[in-house]
Design a protein around this motif. Structure first.
Motif: not given
Length: 206
Positions: A49-51, A53-55, A46-47, A86, A90, A57
């Protein structure tokens, strides 16, 4: 460029404990690592893709990410597809997409779960729990660690209970830490462990 740091995303604390003991032997000082444990497979997925995307950056070019999930009863191809999607969303390239060069994320699956990797190096289990028979892998039911029927951790618990360990139930984190400390990464017969090991060594240029 060989990686000098690995970020490992895992689904729960027993895998974190296992890798914390085993990875230093595999890496031999060639890279640092950090293990990020989630609250189960669904939480990680669940998390993810968001995680990632953070990496995307901030992660330096000298770092790689390895995402590691248990297959459990899931379809392996669908699970891998979800992990790959995912990463793609990202903006990070995966080992499957980029090949040996240029990948930032490797998605790996333990088949069927972490305990299969214990069956893959039974000498490590025997070293950690000496009353366990050293000949367990000779039995047909356990010969292929990635194809044990009826639940791998349940089978592992039965074997250890029969030897007088964990009579009140398998303490997964404790066992993972003990066996990880005894494991020889180059001796494991699990094919899914070999795929994980290959990704780690490829990341650090070995």
């Amino acid at each position: 460029m060989p990686a000098t740091h690995l970020e490992l995303l895992v689904e729960e604390p027993s895998m974190e404990a296992f890798l914390g003991e085993m990875l230093p032997k595999m890496l031999q000082g060639r890279a640092t690592f950090a293990i990020r444990a989630f609250q189960g497979k669904h939480d990680l997925l669940r998390k993810l893709e968001q995680r990632l995307r953070g990496y995307a950056h901030w992660l330096p070019e000298s770092s790689r990410i390895i995402v590691l999930l248990d297959r459990d009863d899931d379809d392996c191809h669908r699970l891998k597809q979800a992990m790959e999607q995912a990463a793609s969303l990202s903006g990070l390239s995966t080992r499957s997409m980029a090949g040996r060069s240029g990948w930032r994320v490797a998605n790996r699956i333990a088949v069927e779960e972490l305990e299969a990797w214990f069956f893959g190096d039974w000498a490590a289990v025997h070293a950690a729990y000496p009353r366990v028979s050293a000949t367990v892998p000779a039995q047909a039911a356990y010969r292929n660690p990635d194809a044990i029927k009826g639940g791998t951790w349940e089978a592992f618990e039965r074997v250890l209970k029969a030897a007088g360990y964990f009579n009140l139930g398998l303490r997964k984190v404790e066992a993972a830490r003990a066996i990880g400390g005894a494991m020889r990464p180059d001796a494991n017969t699990s094919r899914s462990f070999a795929a994980f090991r290959a990704a780690v060594l490829e990341a650090v240029g070995s």
